[in-house]
Design a protein around this motif. Structure first.
Motif, short mmCIF file in Angstrom:
data_model
loop_
_atom_site.label_atom_id
_atom_site.label_comp_id
_atom_site.label_asym_id
_atom_site.label_seq_id
_atom_site.Cartn_x
_atom_site.Cartn_y
_atom_site.Cartn_z
N HIS A 53 0.82 -1.13 0.13
CA HIS A 53 -0.05 -0.01 0.06
C HIS A 53 0.70 1.24 0.06
N PRO A 54 0.63 2.31 -0.75
CA PRO A 54 1.44 3.56 -0.95
C PRO A 54 1.88 3.99 0.47
N GLU A 55 0.79 3.99 1.57
CA GLU A 55 1.11 4.55 2.69
C GLU A 55 2.07 3.67 3.50
N VAL A 56 2.09 2.41 3.43
CA VAL A 56 3.04 1.77 3.83
C VAL A 56 4.49 1.92 3.42
N ALA A 58 5.42 4.91 2.25
CA ALA A 58 5.68 6.20 2.82
C ALA A 58 6.32 6.05 4.16
N ARG A 59 5.81 5.19 4.87
CA ARG A 59 6.04 5.31 6.34
C ARG A 59 7.51 4.52 6.28
N GLN A 61 9.79 4.63 4.13
CA GLN A 61 10.80 5.61 3.53
C GLN A 61 10.90 6.59 4.67
#
Length: 221
Positions: A53-56, A58-59, A61
């Motif tokens: 998931h993109p949010e995962v 981002a976290r 990174q």
């Protein structure tokens, strides 16, 4: 995802090296013959791996930007090997004597945890119980054959307990200052390595200092 991991061999390639182009030490072994080299390339594929998931992402990174690195797990036979030569993603357990001491300590703690019926011991015990339905099946293969939703949840809890136990063992082997977790084993129907009683044992035996996130953040300079 790991259960579906497979090794796929690519088509073989052949290459002929003329005798005149061979190094002298090779010619001494093969005589006047040309040498045929057969190449085989193996790729690891995980068809069950889903895109993060993109949010995962981002976290992850953001954590990496803060200098957060992943701990290597307790090394076990048949486990996946971590390949991070620059130490960019994983905290290195060292090399040579330092690595041997890390491995010995990780296995010592993991073994002590299992001896209390915790961590890895629970997933193995459950697998052996499930394998009784098929005596010819290995216990670890039986874990993939849950009879109903209750047994499936039991398998999930057992794997979670294994992960918790090995996390603690790796933490001790690295000699870290604090184990940060709000998990107190409530989801495990049996004893958990992170329940209050076993936390006390880990603190008394190995000096593990447990903190929740807010306590960790407050202790930072």
């Amino acid at each position: 995802m790991f259960a579906g991991t497979q090794t796929v061999m690519q088509p073989e390639t052949t290459r002929i090296t003329k005798n005149a182009k061979l190094p002298e030490e090779i010619r001494q072994k093969v005589g006047s013959e040309d040498v045929e080299t057969i190449g085989m390339e193996l790729h690891v594929e995980q068809p069950g791996r889903k895109k993060l998931h993109p949010e995962v992402v981002a976290r992850m990174q953001a954590a990496k930007a803060l200098g957060v690195r992943v701990l290597e797990d307790v090394p076990r036979i048949g486990a996946f090997r971590v390949n991070d030569p620059t130490g960019e993603h994983y905290l290195s357990p060292g090399k040579g004597d330092e690595l041997r001491k890390w491995i010995d300590k990780a296995h010592e703690v993991a073994g002590a945890i299992a001896a209390r019926g915790l961590g890895y011991a629970q997933v193995k015990a459950l697998g052996e119980k499930m394998a009784a339905r098929d005596p010819e099946s290995a216990w670890f293969r039986a874990l993939d054959k849950a009879a109903d939703i209750h047994e499936k949840r039991a398998v999930e809890r057992a794997f979670g307990e294994w992960a918790d136990g090995d996390s603690v063992a790796a933490h001790v082997a690295y000699g870290l200052d604090a184990f940060c977790s709000a998990d107190v084993g409530n989801s495990n129907a049996t004893n958990s390595v992170l329940d209050p009683v076993n936390r006390g044992w880990l603190t008394a035996t190995y000096g593990v200092r447990f903190m929740i996130f807010e306590e960790l953040a407050a202790s930072l300079p």
